[in-house]
Design an enzyme around this catalytic site. Structure first.
Site: not given
Ligand code: DOR
Ligand code: ZN
Length: 434
Positions: A64, A312
């Site tokens: 977020l 994600d």
């Molecule tokens: O692609 C990703 N972005 N992998 C992660 O583990 C962290 C995340 C991020 O916080 O942008």
């Molecule tokens: Zn991650």
């Protein structure tokens, strides 16, 4: 407030109300569920013929960005994106600024989410917080996990980095047993990945990009499985990306270990041949793997080895992504594309049915995180998502409610979309609800 849905195909994981129903929601609770209801005046009456009504979807892995990086996303824009994508609840990762490694920051986020800067939206999407396993996510000293848990954290993760120190992992596992809350591991051996941006394969080496070897994921995961066996604990591996990882999970489950895992839509449906475009929207961590890995993950979804799908959702600003590929941050947004990608690539292809989708996107993630699953019972609080399986649309990032636009699904044509949610007295109906 009365909302009346007619002819909805209700998918009830408890099996009690599974079929075509009329649904009367009064002041946020399910008042009637039956056939040929109606007659009394209502505020909204919507014919849901051909559409599914499922328990509210839950995204167990969202970034977020509040506090500290509100230019990428904040609670208001992130929850608006969640509602637009069909999620009635999300769990926020702690890699913010400051890191969510103290009770004060946990309480701050949870309070902000309840009040919401946008009053109309407060409470539309339930926000849960995941706290850091270690202080500052440095992987060295355990955070005050008990305090964090008491402040309301539902799980622990250093996402973005892995816990590679085995002693720290042992302590984290022991605390997770004591607190009954899961450790969510981002499996990556950082010593092996170094600063690699993409999956190491003959293709990506040819593209001249900095690569990271797939073994980095498997190494940490296999150590963790042995540690779980030795020390116990509640352990969940997030965003798994390789065929070897799902083989490890399958073998661990076969031995009876209480391990769970999730995958993202981008690791299921996108592969490293896309890197030929040098478009940093395809830069994610773990990196996009090969077509064969996509297929192995889809097989593992079918066989139940994978418990959940998580977005994600990782918003980044345009100016951060529009730099040289190897300097761009990892991540793509996902809240507003997950349901479309899943319906298009898994439902309409016959890989999974709607019951499996409900398990993967609502029931299992909640069970893993210890949150009650919404019920279709008379008198129960309404917490539901409406999915139109036939809605055809094109992914246009400019139309996202998220503050960020970085998606590898841009321009794709999807069949199937979330078209609305009801969460107690709050509700959101999308323009796509027809
Ligand atoms: O692609 C990703 N972005 N992998 C992660 O583990 C962290 C995340 C991020 O916080 O942008
Ligand atoms: Zn991650």
């Amino acid at each position: 407030m009365k909302i009346f849905f007619r002819n909805a195909r209700v998918v009830d994981p408890a099996g009690k109300y599974d079929g075509l129903f009329d649904l009367m929601i009064v002041d946020g609770a399910i008042q009637e569920l039956g056939s040929s209801l109606g007659g009394n005046p209502v505020n909204y009456e919507i014919n849901l013929r051909g559409k599914f009504v499922v328990p509210g979807l839950f995204d167990m892995h969202t970034h977020l960005r509040e506090p500290g990086q509100e230019y990428k996303e904040d609670i208001a824009s992130g929850t608006a994106a969640a509602a637009n994508g069909g999620f009635t609840a999300i769990a926020a990762m702690p890699n913010t600024d400051p890191v969510v490694d103290s009770a004060d920051v946990v309480k701050y986020v949870l309070d902000r989410a309840k009040q919401s800067p946008n009053a109309e939206q407060a409470g539309l999407v339930n926000v849960y917080q995941i706290a850091a396993i270690t202080e500052g996510r440095k992987g060295e000293r355990l955070s005050e996990m008990k305090d964090l848990s008491e402040a309301g954290a539902i799980a622990f993760s250093d996402d973005g980095s892995a816990i590679t120190d085995s002693h720290v992992m042992r302590l984290a596992l022991e605390y997770s047993s004591m607190l009954g809350k899961p450790i969510i591991q981002h499996c990556e051996d950082h010593a092996l990945t170094k600063s690699g941006s993409v999956n190491e394969s003959p293709k990506t080496i040819e593209y001249g990009l900095k690569t990271q070897h797939r073994l980095a994921e498997e190494l940490v995961l296999s150590r963790d499985i042995r540690m779980l066996e030795a020390f116990g604990g509640k352990y969940h591996a997030t965003h798994l990306s390789t065929s070897e990882s799902v083989e490890l999970i399958a073998a661990a489950k076969k031995r009876g270990l209480p391990i769970t895992c999730d995958v993202t839509p981008h690791h299921l449906f996108l592969d490293d041949s896309l890197l030929s475009t040098y478009d940093s929207d395809y830069k994610v961590n773990p990196p996009l793997r090969t077509r064969a890995d996509n297929e192995a993950l889809i097989e593992a979804l079918k066989s139940g080895v994978i418990d959940a799908i998580a977005s994600d959702h990782a918003p980044h600003a345009l100016h951060e992504k529009e730099v040289e590929f190897d300097s761009a941050p990892f991540g793509m947004v996902g809240l507003e594309t997950t349901v479309g990608a899943v319906m298009t690539n898994l439902f309409h292809t016959g890989v999974v049915d709607i019951q499996a989708i409900v398990r993967l996107l609502s029931v299992n993630p909640r069970k893993i995180m210890g949150i009650p699953v919404p019920q279709f019972n008379l008198g129960a609080r309404a917490d539901l998502t409406i999915i139109d399986p036939d809605c055809e649309w094109i992914v246009e990032p400019d139309k996202f409610k998220s503050r960020s636009r970085n998606t590898g699904f841009k321009g794709q044509k999807f069949k199937g979309s979330a078209v609305g949610i009801v969460n107690g007295e709050r509700f959101f109906f999308s323009d796509r609800l027809r």
